[in-house]
Motif scaffolding. Structure first.
Motif, PDB file in Angstrom:
ATOM      1  N   TRP A  77       2.854  -2.164  -0.363  1.00 27.91           N
ATOM      2  CA  TRP A  77       3.649  -3.118  -1.080  1.00 27.91           C
ATOM      3  C   TRP A  77       4.929  -2.416  -1.500  1.00 27.91           C
ATOM      4  O   TRP A  77       5.073  -2.026  -2.640  1.00 27.91           O
ATOM      5  CB  TRP A  77       2.882  -3.628  -2.306  1.00 27.91           C
ATOM      6  N   HIS A 122       5.548 -11.306   4.241  1.00 23.81           N
ATOM      7  CA  HIS A 122       6.143 -11.116   2.917  1.00 23.81           C
ATOM      8  C   HIS A 122       7.339 -12.068   2.833  1.00 23.81           C
ATOM      9  O   HIS A 122       7.618 -12.810   3.778  1.00 23.81           O
ATOM     10  CB  HIS A 122       6.612  -9.671   2.747  1.00 23.81           C
ATOM     11  N   CYS A 140       9.147  -9.662  -3.783  1.00 26.57           N
ATOM     12  CA  CYS A 140       8.466 -10.321  -2.676  1.00 26.57           C
ATOM     13  C   CYS A 140       8.030 -11.696  -3.179  1.00 26.57           C
ATOM     14  O   CYS A 140       7.469 -11.822  -4.264  1.00 26.57           O
ATOM     15  CB  CYS A 140       7.253  -9.515  -2.232  1.00 26.57           C
ATOM     16  N   GLU A 160       6.176 -14.017  -1.341  1.00 30.45           N
ATOM     17  CA  GLU A 160       5.093 -14.632  -0.565  1.00 30.45           C
ATOM     18  C   GLU A 160       3.835 -13.836  -0.890  1.00 30.45           C
ATOM     19  O   GLU A 160       3.838 -12.604  -0.740  1.00 30.45           O
ATOM     20  CB  GLU A 160       5.420 -14.516   0.931  1.00 30.45           C
ATOM     21  N   PHE A 161       2.790 -14.523  -1.333  1.00 26.42           N
ATOM     22  CA  PHE A 161       1.595 -13.774  -1.736  1.00 26.42           C
ATOM     23  C   PHE A 161       1.086 -12.909  -0.583  1.00 26.42           C
ATOM     24  O   PHE A 161       0.841 -13.407   0.513  1.00 26.42           O
ATOM     25  CB  PHE A 161       0.489 -14.722  -2.208  1.00 26.42           C
ATOM     26  N   CYS A 162       0.964 -11.612  -0.851  1.00 30.27           N
ATOM     27  CA  CYS A 162       0.649 -10.684   0.247  1.00 30.27           C
ATOM     28  C   CYS A 162      -0.431  -9.706  -0.161  1.00 30.27           C
ATOM     29  O   CYS A 162      -0.497  -8.608   0.349  1.00 30.27           O
ATOM     30  CB  CYS A 162       1.922  -9.960   0.681  1.00 30.27           C
ATOM     31  N   HIS A 187       0.974  -7.810  -4.694  1.00 29.02           N
ATOM     32  CA  HIS A 187       2.126  -8.669  -4.362  1.00 29.02           C
ATOM     33  C   HIS A 187       3.150  -8.689  -5.510  1.00 29.02           C
ATOM     34  O   HIS A 187       4.350  -8.540  -5.296  1.00 29.02           O
ATOM     35  CB  HIS A 187       1.630 -10.079  -4.047  1.00 29.02           C
ATOM     36  N   MET A 221       5.516  -5.777  -5.788  1.00 28.81           N
ATOM     37  CA  MET A 221       6.368  -5.498  -4.631  1.00 28.81           C
ATOM     38  C   MET A 221       7.798  -5.917  -4.966  1.00 28.81           C
ATOM     39  O   MET A 221       8.320  -6.900  -4.481  1.00 28.81           O
ATOM     40  CB  MET A 221       5.842  -6.247  -3.404  1.00 28.81           C
TER      41      MET A 221
END
Ligand code: CUA
Length: 348
Positions: A140, A176, A211, A213-215, A219, A222
């Motif tokens: 991340w 992401h 970031c 977008e849930f990653c 997350h 990030m």
């Protein structure tokens, strides 16, 4: 006694709600690093102007609907004791036309500038002096590679003011999303595909990115920073980043360099001239390039300020401060840990 829900009290409440919303909205520009209503780049300006246009049309629709609703409730409704039969007109051509053509026009006024902005913000050609930066998303953290200058940084993107910047967005693992609200735009970073953002920053300063977008587990950790500098300041930064890493001078830093080379650090992290043999992923490095680590203001996905205490905490137990982090726990303690921190913090 019946409570008095008159036009006056409803209008009063409405005015109060609008005033409260206005006051809250007015708080936004102050100390709001993730404020999207900003115009620090041409891209941000275009999106802001589109937002204003759409908001104006939305507000007109809202006012018409509210006025019609209030009139229906308080002026044209049947009072107690009145002979209350509704009008029996079958149709009213003018009314039908008005509520068909009106919304169609408003939709057109929203659609045309939206499509225009989409096309304008995604150019397919760039001027010759465009600065290209490859942005690689990892779980991340963010890697920023300047192919023209042969330098890499992590979690800190430096850009010059008033220059066309072209960002090529690649993902090393999963999806992401690259988002710097103060510069405008948000774009998914997708494995196996290069997405792009082109913009011209027009304000010097530091802007936070995140970031979007849930990653996975970290997350929310990030994050990154964008430093927009004057053209001269940017040149100085590039020159400093191109320089070889600082030679350690203090005994602690000298010992720390040896620890860095002997410990598994050197497998994932590049320090130019010290550990150039980093295990490379398909596109980028497995862990951040540390050649000029101490020149960066933050670490670990920009979640901490870059201080010796935080670097020590991070090395001691990465998973504790950033859940899921790929950086392993090396078991370094005491003097070894302090020496390694002293070395890393000497890499200006
Ligand atoms: Cu990367 Cu969320």
């Amino acid at each position: 006694m019946r409570p008095a829900y008159g036009l006056k009290s409803i209008a009063g409440r409405l005015a109060l709600a609008i005033a409260a919303a206005g006051t809250l909205a007015a708080c936004q520009p102050f100390n709001a690093p993730m404020d999207t209503l900003s115009t620090n780049s041409d891209l941000g300006k275009w999106i802001y102007s589109l937002f204003l246009q759409i908001t104006i049309w939305d507000s007109i629709v809202m006012v018409i609907v509210i006025v019609a609703l209030l009139l229906a409730i308080f002026v044209f409704s049947t009072r107690e004791g009145e002979p209350g039969e509704p009008s029996e007109h079958e149709s009213d051509l003018m009314l039908e036309l008005a509520w068909t053509v009106g919304p169609a026009l408003i939709l057109m006024f929203i659609t045309i500038p939206t499509i225009h902005t989409i096309i304008k913000t995604q150019p397919s050609k760039w001027p010759a002096d465009t600065l290209t930066v490859q942005v690689r998303a990892h779980q991340w953290w963010w890697e920023f590679d300047y192919p023209g200058f042969k330098i890499q940084t992590a979690d800190e993107l430096h850009l010059p003011e008033y220059q066309v910047v072209h960002l090529e967005l690649l993902s090393e693992d999963i999806i992401h999303s690259f988002w710097v609200p103060a510069l405008g735009g948000k774009r998914d970073v997708i494995p196996g595909q290069i997405n792009q953002i082109t913009l011209i920053p027009n304000t010097t300063g530091e802007f936070y990115g995140q970031c979007a977008e849930f990653c996975g587990l970290s997350h929310a950790n990030m994050r990154f920073r964008v430093v927009v500098d004057t053209p001269d300041g940017f040149k100085r930064w590039v020159a400093a980043q191109q320089a070889p890493p600082a030679e350690p001078t203090s005994p602690a830093a000298i010992a720390g360099e040896k620890i860095f080379k002997d410990a598994p650090c050197a497998i994932c992290h590049q320090i130019r001239g010290i550990s150039g043999f980093s295990l490379q992923y398909k596109y980028g490095f497995r862990g951040p390039d540390l050649t000029h680590f101490a020149s960066r203001g933050t670490l670990a996905g920009s979640i901490f300020p870059n201080t010796p205490e935080n670097v020590a905490l991070w090395i001691q137990d990465p998973d504790k401060v950033k859940p899921g982090a790929e950086m392993p726990t090396l078991g370094l303690r005491g003097t070894d840990l302090q020496d390694l921190v002293a070395y890393l913090e000497s890499l200006k």
